[in-house]
Structure formats: structure tokens, C-alpha cells
Design a protein around this motif. Sequence first.
Motif, PDB file in Angstrom:
ATOM      1  N   THR A 263      42.145  44.290  38.071  1.00 42.23           N
ATOM      2  CA  THR A 263      42.088  42.943  38.642  1.00 42.23           C
ATOM      3  C   THR A 263      42.171  42.939  40.171  1.00 42.23           C
ATOM      4  O   THR A 263      41.339  42.309  40.833  1.00 42.23           O
ATOM      5  N   PRO A 264      43.148  43.626  40.792  1.00 43.95           N
ATOM      6  CA  PRO A 264      43.180  43.597  42.270  1.00 43.95           C
ATOM      7  C   PRO A 264      41.989  44.292  42.904  1.00 43.95           C
ATOM      8  O   PRO A 264      41.507  43.852  43.957  1.00 43.95           O
ATOM      9  N   LEU A 265      41.483  45.380  42.288  1.00 47.77           N
ATOM     10  CA  LEU A 265      40.304  46.049  42.845  1.00 47.77           C
ATOM     11  C   LEU A 265      39.095  45.119  42.827  1.00 47.77           C
ATOM     12  O   LEU A 265      38.317  45.066  43.790  1.00 47.77           O
ATOM     13  N   LEU A 266      38.923  44.374  41.752  1.00 42.23           N
ATOM     14  CA  LEU A 266      37.820  43.408  41.672  1.00 42.23           C
ATOM     15  C   LEU A 266      38.047  42.249  42.642  1.00 42.23           C
ATOM     16  O   LEU A 266      37.106  41.765  43.278  1.00 42.23           O
TER      17      LEU A 266
ATOM     18  N   ALA B 193      48.629  45.075  46.984  1.00 48.01           N
ATOM     19  CA  ALA B 193      49.293  43.832  47.404  1.00 48.01           C
ATOM     20  C   ALA B 193      49.090  43.600  48.896  1.00 48.01           C
ATOM     21  O   ALA B 193      48.801  42.480  49.330  1.00 48.01           O
ATOM     22  N   GLY B 194      49.236  44.671  49.689  1.00 49.31           N
ATOM     23  CA  GLY B 194      49.017  44.536  51.118  1.00 49.31           C
ATOM     24  C   GLY B 194      47.610  44.106  51.463  1.00 49.31           C
ATOM     25  O   GLY B 194      47.395  43.229  52.319  1.00 49.31           O
ATOM     26  N   LEU B 195      46.615  44.696  50.799  1.00 50.96           N
ATOM     27  CA  LEU B 195      45.225  44.341  51.056  1.00 50.96           C
ATOM     28  C   LEU B 195      44.924  42.903  50.637  1.00 50.96           C
ATOM     29  O   LEU B 195      44.183  42.185  51.322  1.00 50.96           O
ATOM     30  N   LEU B 196      45.503  42.480  49.515  1.00 49.90           N
ATOM     31  CA  LEU B 196      45.283  41.101  49.068  1.00 49.90           C
ATOM     32  C   LEU B 196      45.930  40.094  50.022  1.00 49.90           C
ATOM     33  O   LEU B 196      45.385  39.016  50.263  1.00 49.90           O
TER      34      LEU B 196
ATOM     35  N   LEU C 129      48.818  36.896  43.228  1.00 46.62           N
ATOM     36  CA  LEU C 129      48.504  38.193  42.625  1.00 46.62           C
ATOM     37  C   LEU C 129      49.218  39.308  43.378  1.00 46.62           C
ATOM     38  O   LEU C 129      49.773  40.233  42.769  1.00 46.62           O
ATOM     39  N   ALA C 130      49.233  39.234  44.698  1.00 41.94           N
ATOM     40  CA  ALA C 130      49.940  40.235  45.502  1.00 41.94           C
ATOM     41  C   ALA C 130      51.430  40.260  45.148  1.00 41.94           C
ATOM     42  O   ALA C 130      52.035  41.330  45.009  1.00 41.94           O
ATOM     43  N   GLY C 131      52.022  39.088  45.009  1.00 36.04           N
ATOM     44  CA  GLY C 131      53.436  39.019  44.647  1.00 36.04           C
ATOM     45  C   GLY C 131      53.718  39.627  43.281  1.00 36.04           C
ATOM     46  O   GLY C 131      54.716  40.339  43.096  1.00 36.04           O
ATOM     47  N   LEU C 132      52.841  39.373  42.324  1.00 34.17           N
ATOM     48  CA  LEU C 132      53.016  39.927  40.982  1.00 34.17           C
ATOM     49  C   LEU C 132      52.860  41.447  40.980  1.00 34.17           C
ATOM     50  O   LEU C 132      53.557  42.158  40.249  1.00 34.17           O
TER      51      LEU C 132
END
Length: 258
Positions: free
Chosen positions: A39-42, A243-246, A109-112
Motif C-alpha cells: 500500500t505505501p509503495l503504491l 512513513a517519512g516519504l508519505l 497512512l504514515a502514522g499507521l
Amino acid sequence: MDLSMAGPEFLPMAAIAAIMLASSFLHGVFGIGFAMIATPLLALWMEPREAVLLAAVPLWCIALGFLGRHFAQVRRCGHLVLLPCILVGSVLGVQLQSALSARASWLLLAGLLLLSAVVPALAHRMRERGLQPPPAARLAFGLGAGVTESSLNVGAPLIVLYGGLLRQPRMEQLILLNLCFATGKTVQLGLTLAQGEQWIRPSWLLVAVVTAGLGYMLGLRWMGRLPEHVFRRSLACFLCAMAGLLILRAIWGSWPES
């Protein structure tokens, strides 16, 4: 095939295939991690809602496959009381996803992901202090997991924390995780289709499902062969980096599409 002409379609499909193959392989080996990796990569190059839906369908298939293979143990699971709470939370999560802006979704999403990275240490500290969730709080874990699972594909942290505090055996925890995944995805996908909301590209979805299925089956063959402590540490570092990138993407807004 002329890649210069197919570029606008070929490049994202190749990226989707690589992400799905890697994340599903690791999920097959270790029993967890698909959605937290995919999910974060997408979401780094898609809109959050599109990324969540694209990862949701393969995860739904994987979770149903796991529950089918271990059906006898699922029936004996002592924590099925959480299912109604997960179901209610999943309905709320779909509504939350529709209400969130892209920036809010990236930040949530970053927080999760950060929560996912610290959950094992957090559960260990709480166990050392003898803390256990009372029955009412246990239901809150199910509600929260349903919300986060159907809104952003990240219901695992609360389920893992719940299982860690109760010292659940590994198989019991995996069963509860997959029940959360299957319930959240069923509600999420069902309501999305019923409400007639914009769907993801069929070609992208086909690539995602096929490559995720292949990666998962390969991962099952490698189950138990790779050191789990290395995976968990690596996953924690990956989640913190994502998380940092998001957060950066949320601060600077949408990045140019490729």
C-alpha cells in the motif's frame, strides 16, 4: 512490442507487478506484511484511494485462501467475538476513506505505518508491566482494526498489539489477522461497488491479482526457511522510511505522474 508507445501503460503495470510479487512473497513466507508493504509503495505514485483498492483485492484473495486452508483451526479460534466489531469498524472505515482528502490519507497512512513499526516493542513493554486489555477495550481493538483495515489496508497493528497483550500463539494471531483482512476487504470492496464509486483500471487489477498470487505461492514454499527476526527488523526500518516519504508527499502535495 514498441515500448515507446506502450510506456504510459507498461511502466505502471511493471511497477505494480514488482510491488505485488515482492510483498506477496514476503507475506507467504512470514504470514504478514503484504498490505503494509504494497500500500505505501503504491501510494507514493498513486492517489491513496486507488492504491488502497489496488492492494485490497489481492489481499482479500490471500486472506480467504489462508482461512480456507486452516478452516478447522478457524472454527476453534477463541477470539471470534471480535468479528462483529471488525465488521462495524469496516463499514465506518469505508465512509472515512471517502471523506478523507489525499493529504489526510497520506498522513494517516504514515502514522499507521509508524505504529506498525513499534507495535512489537510496545506489546512487550505492556506485557512486562502486566497490562491486559479489559473485555470492553478488546472490542475497541476490533472496531479500530476494522476502521483502519477498510480505509487504508492497515488493520494489522491493532490486531498484533491485541494478540501480543493476550500472549496469543502465533497461529491464533495469524487466524485473527486473516479474519480481519477478509472481513475488512469484503465490506470495503462490496460497499465500493454498491455505491458505484470509481473503480481501478481492470488491466492494473489483473496484473496485481496474478502477480500477487504467484508471489504468495512462492512464499509458501519458502515458509520457515528465512530468519523471521531479520524480516521483522527490516520491515520496521522499511515502514519508518515509507512513513517519512508519505509525510513528505503530504507536505509538498501530489508529485508529478510518470
